[in-house]
Design an enzyme around this catalytic site. Structure first.
Site, PDB file in Angstrom:
ATOM      1  N   HIS A 138       0.840  -1.211   0.000  1.00 32.12           N
ATOM      2  CA  HIS A 138       0.000   0.000   0.000  1.00 32.12           C
ATOM      3  C   HIS A 138       0.872   1.257   0.000  1.00 32.12           C
ATOM      4  O   HIS A 138       1.801   1.357   0.794  1.00 32.12           O
ATOM      5  CB  HIS A 138      -0.902  -0.029   1.245  1.00 32.12           C
ATOM      6  CG  HIS A 138      -2.072   0.886   1.155  1.00 32.12           C
ATOM      7  ND1 HIS A 138      -1.923   2.251   1.077  1.00 32.12           N
ATOM      8  CD2 HIS A 138      -3.398   0.641   1.138  1.00 32.12           C
ATOM      9  CE1 HIS A 138      -3.132   2.807   1.016  1.00 32.12           C
ATOM     10  NE2 HIS A 138      -4.037   1.844   1.041  1.00 32.12           N
ATOM     11  N   ARG A 161      -3.097   1.269  -6.370  1.00 39.72           N
ATOM     12  CA  ARG A 161      -2.033   1.203  -5.365  1.00 39.72           C
ATOM     13  C   ARG A 161      -0.706   0.688  -5.903  1.00 39.72           C
ATOM     14  O   ARG A 161       0.352   1.166  -5.506  1.00 39.72           O
ATOM     15  CB  ARG A 161      -2.495   0.279  -4.236  1.00 39.72           C
ATOM     16  CG  ARG A 161      -3.651   0.868  -3.510  1.00 39.72           C
ATOM     17  CD  ARG A 161      -4.267  -0.112  -2.562  1.00 39.72           C
ATOM     18  NE  ARG A 161      -5.377   0.563  -1.903  1.00 39.72           N
ATOM     19  CZ  ARG A 161      -6.130   0.009  -0.986  1.00 39.72           C
ATOM     20  NH1 ARG A 161      -5.920  -1.243  -0.632  1.00 39.72           N
ATOM     21  NH2 ARG A 161      -7.100   0.686  -0.439  1.00 39.72           N
TER      22      ARG A 161
END
Ligand SMILES: Cc1cc2nc3c(=O)[nH]c(=O)nc-3n(C[C@H](O)[C@H](O)[C@H](O)COP(=O)(O)OP(=O)(O)OC[C@H]3O[C@@H](n4cnc5c(N)ncnc54)[C@H](O)[C@@H]3O)c2cc1C
Length: 640
Positions: free
Chosen positions: A269, A333
């Site tokens: 992330h 992401r």
């Protein structure tokens, strides 16, 4: 010998297939339901919602979790929101098809199309279910549900409850669960660790747990077991997952015969608080929702150590906006993480060690006012300030990518059943809809789709054919075997009596994994990683130190059992990454990239889910589920 797996996708048009299936499900009378024992492992969003729904349908359910309460499952940490194709206002331009397309495309065409379609179709009912339970989703002045935008989407379809969406959804599911506990249809069994499965002639018939308070091994028999034990990002040691998240249950099931799918597909992330010190055991996520208002930038000059306030507008590189004009800071992401790493590697990173980028709320505060921004992201802003000691309202936050979510997991067919008959897998523990990269806010959606709707329906077909009694001499023997195996595993670890604490091994494993199988991978690194883990594993089994106390809480033993499993899983992750000779989504093999540094997919050879079979004492065997797309043809994934 490897073979092609049958995902049991319904025949005919996949559009609306789930509705057709539901109408054809077998009928089990209430009297028979009463005789069928279901064990649900995991009290997170997927497990709690499944247990509550199955009990409501009339099945007796045992819910096992190692937490002291299901309210403490890792799902509670989810911040940003949950996606749904729900039309709230007349001018909403979102729909089932748009969510489906974003999901498949976000996953870089490595997810099963029929399952993604079903997810998008069910999504709207999930919001209704949660609203009816009283989940306090954010609302506009006129009372309509509010949404915000997440990465990988051009429309605003993420429903949220400030920065505490997971917590509020979990409380909704927990409330339904406790209603069933009150009616005695669910028996809650907290503080138990599932460490083995009861396997009767290849069919899963229950679990063995270790009671974490007194160390006793216990056996729970069942006609069907549902695993909802979450993801395995903690294989990286430092991750955004709660410290106790683990892979043990899925790994033990794998060793019994459940195939493990796409293990190397893990999401790193982009917006986490960077590593702060040597003794840190966890990383904190700053929700992706902040990218709605926060702009990501780095100084244009490398090794620029000036205070951000001294860096003028023309000296700033808003690199995501520059490279991806239409999606800007809201690219998916994998893309955002890779770009941030690249620039930090080239010396443009900020912070003491040059391993972070700025996430800046300045422009949004100027445009919308401090009050609005605080109202929208209040708890995230507070959290950052508490951890880092800097106020994001006056100074840009510093963020860096960190291991977060696992797209891989146990292989399941369209009915969520694993290759081990009788074992269903729900939520992050399975591998179905996210392909090579999960679209932000789709995890909560999948957990609740699996738990409230899909698992409790599809399990009927299995149970209808297996209504026989589970107590028999053969069954007693299977339970005894499972208990003996478990005891031996614990004894072997305790008897090592080495010098090195478990965490040292876990930390070392994490370093190997992030370096060799992190944001980017390459062949020589993966091969080196395999050698490094082999040595680490040998050392672990000869030098780990665990206190001998068995009949009382023994957190070191708990950790050792997990790390032993992580070490084996890590080897499979590296082998999987090595065998996928293409770049797709979060799996960025440096050898396979375009001249612009984007992923280069190989649809001819790798349009499949790789499902690995465990073979004792030998190399794992790779089986394939070939992916085909009827509603959406695979095309180049471009976010420019
Ligand atoms: C910080 C953070 C923020 C996130 N934000 C979002 C977001 O905004 N939107 C979104 O869609 N997704 C988000 N996610 C992802 C999402 O939260 C998870 O994918 C999801 O909550 C997983 O739910 P689950 O029910 O599958 O598993 P979990 O919630 O992890 O629950 C696992 C359960 O299994 C039990 N368990 C595990 N192993 C064993 C064992 N061996 N024996 C007994 N019990 C066991 C645990 O006790 C627990 O009850 C976020 C994730 C993180 C880390």
């Amino acid at each position: 010998m490897s073979y092609f797996l049958d995902p049991c996708i319904p025949l005919g048009n996949i559009d609306g297939a789930w509705e057709r299936i539901q109408k054809s499900l077998p009928y089990i009378s209430l009297g028979n339901k009463n005789k069928l024992q279901i064990v649900v492992v995991g009290g997170g969003l997927a497990g709690a919602s499944a247990a509550a729904t199955l009990a409501e349908q009339g099945f007796p359910v045992k819910l096992i979790t190692y937490n002291d309460s299901p309210r403490r499952a890792h799902s509670v940490a989810a911040q940003g929101g949950i996606n749904a194709a729900k039309k709230i206002r007349e001018d909403d331009c979102d729909g089932v098809n748009e969510l489906f397309v974003d999901t498949v495309r976000g996953g870089d065409f490595r997810a099963r199309e029929a399952s993604c379609r079903r997810l998008a179709e069910i999504s709207s009912s999930i919001i209704d279910q949660c609203v009816n339970q009283g989940v306090p989703f954010a609302r506009d002045y006129d009372g309509l549900l509010s949404t915000r935008r997440f990465g990988g989407a051009l429309v605003s379809r993420t429903f949220y409850a400030r920065g505490q969406t997971g917590q509020q959804l979990l409380y909704g599911a927990y409330q339904s669960l406790m209603r069933q506990v009150g009616s005695r249809r669910v028996e809650l069994l907290p503080r138990r660790d599932v460490i083995e499965f009861i396997n009767l002639n290849g069919v899963i018939r229950g679990v063995v747990t270790r009671n974490l308070l007194n160390g006793q091994l216990e056996v729970f028999q069942a006609h069907a077991v549902i695993l909802a034990t979450g993801g395995y990002s903690n294989v990286y040691f430092l991750s955004t997952n709660s410290i106790k998240s683990n892979a043990s249950a899925v790994w033990r099931a794998h060793k019994q015969g459940a195939f493990f799918a796409n293990p190397s597909l893990t999401q790193i992330h982009p917006t986490c608080i960077p590593v702060g010190g040597e003794y840190q055991s966890k990383l904190t996520l700053m929700s992706e929702s902040l990218r709605n208002d926060g702009r990501i930038w780095l100084p244009r000059r490398s090794h620029d150590i000036r205070d951000p306030s001294e860096i003028s507008e023309s000296e700033r590189d808003y690199f995501l906006e520059r490279l991806y004009p239409s999606y800007g800071n809201l690219v998916p992401r994998d893309v955002a993480s890779r770009r941030a790493k690249e620039l930090c590697d080239q010396g443009f990173g900020v912070g003491n060690d040059g391993r972070s980028v700025y996430l800046d709320l300045r422009d949004a505060i100027q445009k919308k006012g401090a009050q609005e921004i605080k109202a929208k992201y209040g708890n995230l802003i507070e959290m950052y300030e508490r951890i880092v000691g800097e106020d994001p309202m006056t100074m840009p936050m510093r963020i860096y990518p960190a291991p977060h979510y696992t797209m891989g997991g146990l292989w399941v067919d369209y009915n969520l059943m694993s290759t081990l008959p009788g074992l269903f897998v729900l939520g992050e523990a399975n591998c179905t809809v996210h392909g090579a990269n999960r679209l932000g806010a789709n995890a909560l959606l999948q957990c609740l789709a699996d738990g409230y709707f899909i698992g409790p329906c599809s399990i009927h077909s299995w149970l209808e054919g297996h209504t026989f009694s589970i107590s028999s001499h053969e069954m007693d023997q299977a339970c005894q075997d499972a208990l003996e195996n478990t005891k031996k595993r614990i004894d072997d670890l305790i008897n090592v009596q080495g010098e090195i604490p478990v965490d040292i091994f876990h930390r070392a494993l994490g370093e190997i994994m992030i370096n060799r199988c992190g944001i980017t991978r390459n062949e020589s690194g993966l091969l080196a990683g395999l050698e490094e883990i082999k040595l680490l594993k040998q050392k672990f089994h000869h030098q780990v130190r665990i206190p001998i106390e068995i009949n009382c809480p023994n957190p070191e033993l708990e950790k050792a059992l997990r790390v032993a499993d992580f070490l084996e899983l890590a080897q499979l992750m590296l082998s999987d990454a090595l065998s996928r000779k293409e770049s797709c989504g979060a799996h960025f093999r440096e050898e396979y990239q375009t001249p612009e540094g984007e992923t280069m997919r190989d649809d001819e050879n790798y349009a499949h889910i790789a499902a690995w079979e465990y073979v004792p004492g030998s190399e794992p065997i790779k089986h394939l589920e070939n992916l085909s797309f009827s509603l959406l043809k695979p095309n180049k994934r471009s976010y420019q």
